[in-house]
Design a protein around this motif. Structure first.
Motif, PDB file in Angstrom:
ATOM      1  N   LEU A 162     -43.442-144.881   5.436  1.00 21.29           N
ATOM      2  CA  LEU A 162     -43.288-143.466   5.083  1.00 21.29           C
ATOM      3  C   LEU A 162     -43.746-143.216   3.648  1.00 21.29           C
ATOM      4  O   LEU A 162     -44.375-142.192   3.343  1.00 21.29           O
ATOM      5  CB  LEU A 162     -41.813-143.041   5.262  1.00 21.29           C
ATOM      6  N   GLN A 163     -43.445-144.192   2.772  1.00 24.91           N
ATOM      7  CA  GLN A 163     -43.874-144.070   1.370  1.00 24.91           C
ATOM      8  C   GLN A 163     -45.394-144.034   1.273  1.00 24.91           C
ATOM      9  O   GLN A 163     -45.961-143.209   0.539  1.00 24.91           O
ATOM     10  CB  GLN A 163     -43.332-145.263   0.567  1.00 24.91           C
ATOM     11  N   SER A 164     -46.079-144.885   2.038  1.00 30.68           N
ATOM     12  CA  SER A 164     -47.548-144.936   1.955  1.00 30.68           C
ATOM     13  C   SER A 164     -48.190-143.645   2.453  1.00 30.68           C
ATOM     14  O   SER A 164     -49.271-143.272   2.009  1.00 30.68           O
ATOM     15  CB  SER A 164     -48.077-146.134   2.744  1.00 30.68           C
ATOM     16  N   VAL A 165     -47.518-142.949   3.397  1.00 31.98           N
ATOM     17  CA  VAL A 165     -48.041-141.673   3.896  1.00 31.98           C
ATOM     18  C   VAL A 165     -47.910-140.590   2.827  1.00 31.98           C
ATOM     19  O   VAL A 165     -48.835-139.818   2.581  1.00 31.98           O
ATOM     20  CB  VAL A 165     -47.296-141.235   5.190  1.00 31.98           C
ATOM     21  N   LEU A 166     -46.736-140.555   2.173  1.00 27.26           N
ATOM     22  CA  LEU A 166     -46.457-139.437   1.263  1.00 27.26           C
ATOM     23  C   LEU A 166     -46.891-139.663  -0.184  1.00 27.26           C
ATOM     24  O   LEU A 166     -47.073-138.695  -0.920  1.00 27.26           O
ATOM     25  CB  LEU A 166     -44.953-139.102   1.288  1.00 27.26           C
ATOM     26  N   GLU A 167     -47.026-140.931  -0.610  1.00 27.67           N
ATOM     27  CA  GLU A 167     -47.245-141.171  -2.044  1.00 27.67           C
ATOM     28  C   GLU A 167     -48.574-140.585  -2.540  1.00 27.67           C
ATOM     29  O   GLU A 167     -48.687-140.221  -3.710  1.00 27.67           O
ATOM     30  CB  GLU A 167     -47.150-142.666  -2.365  1.00 27.67           C
ATOM     31  N   THR A 168     -49.561-140.466  -1.661  1.00 26.81           N
ATOM     32  CA  THR A 168     -50.856-139.923  -2.101  1.00 26.81           C
ATOM     33  C   THR A 168     -50.768-138.424  -2.416  1.00 26.81           C
ATOM     34  O   THR A 168     -51.701-137.850  -2.964  1.00 26.81           O
ATOM     35  CB  THR A 168     -51.938-140.150  -1.030  1.00 26.81           C
ATOM     36  N   ASN A 169     -49.647-137.778  -2.042  1.00 25.99           N
ATOM     37  CA  ASN A 169     -49.475-136.338  -2.326  1.00 25.99           C
ATOM     38  C   ASN A 169     -48.903-136.085  -3.713  1.00 25.99           C
ATOM     39  O   ASN A 169     -48.923-134.957  -4.187  1.00 25.99           O
ATOM     40  CB  ASN A 169     -48.474-135.699  -1.340  1.00 25.99           C
ATOM     41  N   LEU A 170     -48.331-137.124  -4.339  1.00 22.87           N
ATOM     42  CA  LEU A 170     -47.535-136.925  -5.550  1.00 22.87           C
ATOM     43  C   LEU A 170     -48.385-136.463  -6.730  1.00 22.87           C
ATOM     44  O   LEU A 170     -49.461-137.004  -6.981  1.00 22.87           O
ATOM     45  CB  LEU A 170     -46.806-138.235  -5.895  1.00 22.87           C
ATOM     46  N   GLY A 171     -47.879-135.459  -7.436  1.00 23.66           N
ATOM     47  CA  GLY A 171     -48.506-135.034  -8.684  1.00 23.66           C
ATOM     48  C   GLY A 171     -49.646-134.042  -8.504  1.00 23.66           C
ATOM     49  O   GLY A 171     -50.077-133.756  -7.383  1.00 23.66           O
ATOM     50  N   PRO A 172     -50.164-133.536  -9.640  1.00 19.66           N
ATOM     51  CA  PRO A 172     -51.225-132.522  -9.587  1.00 19.66           C
ATOM     52  C   PRO A 172     -52.548-133.056  -9.033  1.00 19.66           C
ATOM     53  O   PRO A 172     -53.385-132.292  -8.586  1.00 19.66           O
ATOM     54  CB  PRO A 172     -51.387-132.094 -11.048  1.00 19.66           C
ATOM     55  N   LYS A 173     -52.743-134.376  -9.064  1.00 19.44           N
ATOM     56  CA  LYS A 173     -53.994-134.952  -8.558  1.00 19.44           C
ATOM     57  C   LYS A 173     -53.838-135.477  -7.129  1.00 19.44           C
ATOM     58  O   LYS A 173     -54.721-136.153  -6.610  1.00 19.44           O
ATOM     59  CB  LYS A 173     -54.451-136.112  -9.466  1.00 19.44           C
ATOM     60  N   GLY A 174     -52.694-135.199  -6.511  1.00 23.66           N
ATOM     61  CA  GLY A 174     -52.426-135.684  -5.153  1.00 23.66           C
ATOM     62  C   GLY A 174     -53.361-135.063  -4.127  1.00 23.66           C
ATOM     63  O   GLY A 174     -53.945-133.996  -4.345  1.00 23.66           O
ATOM     64  N   THR A 175     -53.499-135.749  -2.996  1.00 25.57           N
ATOM     65  CA  THR A 175     -54.399-135.267  -1.942  1.00 25.57           C
ATOM     66  C   THR A 175     -53.638-134.395  -0.944  1.00 25.57           C
ATOM     67  O   THR A 175     -52.416-134.373  -0.932  1.00 25.57           O
ATOM     68  CB  THR A 175     -55.026-136.462  -1.204  1.00 25.57           C
ATOM     69  N   LEU A 176     -54.396-133.691  -0.111  1.00 27.14           N
ATOM     70  CA  LEU A 176     -53.802-132.817   0.910  1.00 27.14           C
ATOM     71  C   LEU A 176     -53.691-133.548   2.237  1.00 27.14           C
ATOM     72  O   LEU A 176     -54.414-134.493   2.504  1.00 27.14           O
ATOM     73  CB  LEU A 176     -54.683-131.575   1.113  1.00 27.14           C
ATOM     74  N   LYS A 177     -52.771-133.083   3.079  1.00 25.92           N
ATOM     75  CA  LYS A 177     -52.660-133.585   4.447  1.00 25.92           C
ATOM     76  C   LYS A 177     -52.939-132.424   5.403  1.00 25.92           C
ATOM     77  O   LYS A 177     -52.519-131.291   5.143  1.00 25.92           O
ATOM     78  CB  LYS A 177     -51.246-134.114   4.716  1.00 25.92           C
ATOM     79  N   MET A 178     -53.624-132.721   6.498  1.00 26.14           N
ATOM     80  CA  MET A 178     -53.869-131.693   7.507  1.00 26.14           C
ATOM     81  C   MET A 178     -52.961-131.950   8.708  1.00 26.14           C
ATOM     82  O   MET A 178     -52.997-133.024   9.311  1.00 26.14           O
ATOM     83  CB  MET A 178     -55.334-131.717   7.960  1.00 26.14           C
ATOM     84  N   LEU A 179     -52.122-130.961   9.009  1.00 25.36           N
ATOM     85  CA  LEU A 179     -51.236-131.067  10.162  1.00 25.36           C
ATOM     86  C   LEU A 179     -51.774-130.176  11.274  1.00 25.36           C
ATOM     87  O   LEU A 179     -52.057-128.999  11.045  1.00 25.36           O
ATOM     88  CB  LEU A 179     -49.819-130.611   9.784  1.00 25.36           C
TER      89      LEU A 179
END
Length: 546
Positions: free
Chosen positions: A29-46
């Motif tokens: 779960l951490q590996s899925v969400l950690e890329t979103n953290l902070g102003p430089k984080g990436t987006l997810k498409m649901l």
């Protein structure tokens, strides 16, 4: 084994296998969400079952809309979503901390340390970290007014919004959410009700055209072509009265034998509504008189039939029917009027006032603006965008921005951002005299694991920016050590634009005190529970009954 005897169908994982499942799920779960953290984080498409698309980097939206199978991951997701409900932010932070705490603890468990000893160390480290947080926080009250300045609140809003939307939109939304919160703040009673901020979506133009309206925007307009489209100096009558034929609550029938009886029945029904209309029109004539400068507006929660609309239009009254229930309370705060459930006791004192009420038509939709009010205690953020996912993304960002500003007004304190607190707290725990804290022997491993896990936040921020996490973190730690040797108090965070260290207090990057406090307590609680879980059972109640 005992459960297997009771229920042969039950699936169970014991000891190491159960712990391994928990740690793997948390890390997944951490590996899925950690890329979103902070102003430089990436987006997810649901993409849902109907094919609707949602683009987001908001942890709460991801956790509530993703389909998660693993029971451990579901538990973490629920706890992180609860963090958002309480404080309005920090979901991704909680998920990252839980994953890292379990990862660091599992290292020591594999070396033979009992999970109970590790969790005891976690508890000591948590208490010390929260104590350090109280020393580290910064009060930003103005000495003269004992309030937080608007300029500072803009920095807080900007810090929160920058992690959700692109920089250009952040600059537009920051003053909007700050002014909205200040508008609904009641300084006398020291209360703040964010429910009084209406967020209205309008599928039109782009998110950069989002505006703040110091008043209320209703998503419908007048239902008669002859009604005025623009009313200045308007008296506003807020009603919850049916101005149409009422159906009886029980099944009943009327029988007539002649056309005259039918006509008299229809006339008496009409008379019942006409009497209500007459009282409203008499009130309008009383307050407006022959003065053409003043207008009259009716906003009714219930229905108004076509004949009544025709009568009101002839008297130059703008009437809106079927207003949403949530807007009735907001209308009273905006116009200072009183909602009426009957037309029997109408008087000028119950009327609200609005300097300008006007309608705007976009495509087939009508919007009514109630603006230029004397002292509105409710307001509207009009979110614009060309697509549904743009509107949803902006709405989620606005919601988090409102909560961030409200948290500062409630706490009166903030914490320097850019990962500064997590770096400083980790250094603090590593340099402490463990014996004084009560961490003796193997219990120290829990404190070490906690100190190392705190660094996951700055490491992830740096990683998401494309820089080397260890290099930048080493720079920050060296700077902190240098300041300590010189006896200085310095705040050192990570600069995501240059891949260097920075002072978040100068850059204007701030975190909410209550978000960090709850994130640390919540993450520690979940991680400890999962570590102490030595058996994982999948045994439904139905199989036990058999």
């Amino acid at each position: 084994m005992s459960l297997q005897l009771l229920n042969p169908k039950a699936e169970s994982l014991r000891r190491d296998a159960a712990l391994k499942v928990n740690v793997t799920s948390a890390e997944g779960l951490q590996s899925v969400l950690e890329t979103n953290l902070g102003p430089k984080g990436t987006l997810k498409m649901l993409v849902d079952g109907a094919g609707n698309i949602k683009l987001t980097k908001d942890g709460k939206v991801l956790l509530t809309e993703m389909q998660i199978q693993s029971p451990t991951a579901v538990m973490i997701a629920r706890a992180a979503a609860a963090q958002d409900e309480i404080t309005g932010d920090g979901t991704t932070t909680v998920v990252c901390l839980v994953g890292e705490l379990l990862k660091q603890a599992y290292r020591f468990v594999q070396e033979g340390v009992h999970p109970r000893i590790v969790t005891d160390g976690f508890e000591i480290a948590r208490a010390e970290t929260l104590k350090f947080l109280d020393e580290y926080k910064v009060s930003k009250l103005n000495d003269e007014t004992d309030e937080v300045d608007r300029e500072f609140l803009l920095q807080v809003a900007r810090s929160s919004l920058a992690t959700k939307v692109k920089p250009e939109l952040t600059e537009i939304l920051s003053p909007i959410v700050t002014d909205a919160v200040l508008n609904v703040q009641d300084k006398e009673n020291k209360s703040l009700d964010l429910y009084m901020v209406e967020t209205m979506q309008m599928q039109h133009l782009s998110p950069n055209d989002t505006v703040f309206v110091k008043g209320l925007v209703l998503d419908h307009g007048g239902r008669h072509p002859d009604m005025p489209q623009r009313v200045e100096n308007a008296y506003v009558l807020i009603l919850n009265v049916s101005l149409e034929y009422e159906k009886t609550e029980v099944n009943s029938s009327f029988f007539y034998s002649t056309p005259e009886q039918r006509d008299s029945l229809a006339a008496s029904e009409r008379k019942f509504v006409d009497e209500k209309l007459k009282k409203i029109i008499d009130l309008k004539n009383e307050v407006c008189g022959l003065d053409s400068d003043k207008g009259f507006v009716i906003i009714n929660q219930k229905g108004i039939d076509p004949m009544s609309l025709d009568v009101l239009a002839k008297h130059n009254i703008l009437a809106l029917r079927r207003a949403k229930r949530r807007n009735m309370e907001r209308l009273q705060l905006v116009t200072s009027g009183e909602a009426q459930n009957s037309v029997d006791d109408l008087s000028p004192s119950i009327l609200g006032y609005s300097g300008l009420v006007y309608q705007e038509t976009i495509g087939e939709e009508k919007f009514t603006y109630v603006t230029a009010n004397k002292n509105p205690k409710s307001c509207t953020i009009l979110i614009k965008g060309s697509t549904n996912y743009q509107l949803a993304q902006t709405k989620d960002a606005v919601r988090d921005g409102l909560r961030a500003v409200a948290n500062v007004l409630k706490d009166k304190t903030v914490v320097p951002g850019a990962g500064a607190f997590f770096i400083a707290a980790s250094q603090h725990l590593k340099k402490l005299n463990m014996n004084k804290l009560g961490a003796k022997g193997k219990t120290k491993t829990g404190v070490d694991a906690f100190a190392e896990a705190l660094l996951v936040i700055p490491k992830t921020l740096i990683k998401n920016s494309g820089y080397d996490a260890l290099d930048v973190l080493a720079l920050c730690e060296d700077e902190l050590n240098g300041a300590e040797e010189n006896g200085e108090r310095r705040y050192v965070g990570v600069d995501l634009n240059l891949g260097d260290s920075c002072d978040p207090t100068i850059e204007g990057i701030w975190d909410s005190y209550r978000v960090i406090r709850n994130a640390i307590s919540g993450a520690n609680g979940i991680a400890s529970n999962l570590l102490l879980c030595d058996e994982l059972l999948r045994a439904g109640r139905s199989t036990l009954k058999e």
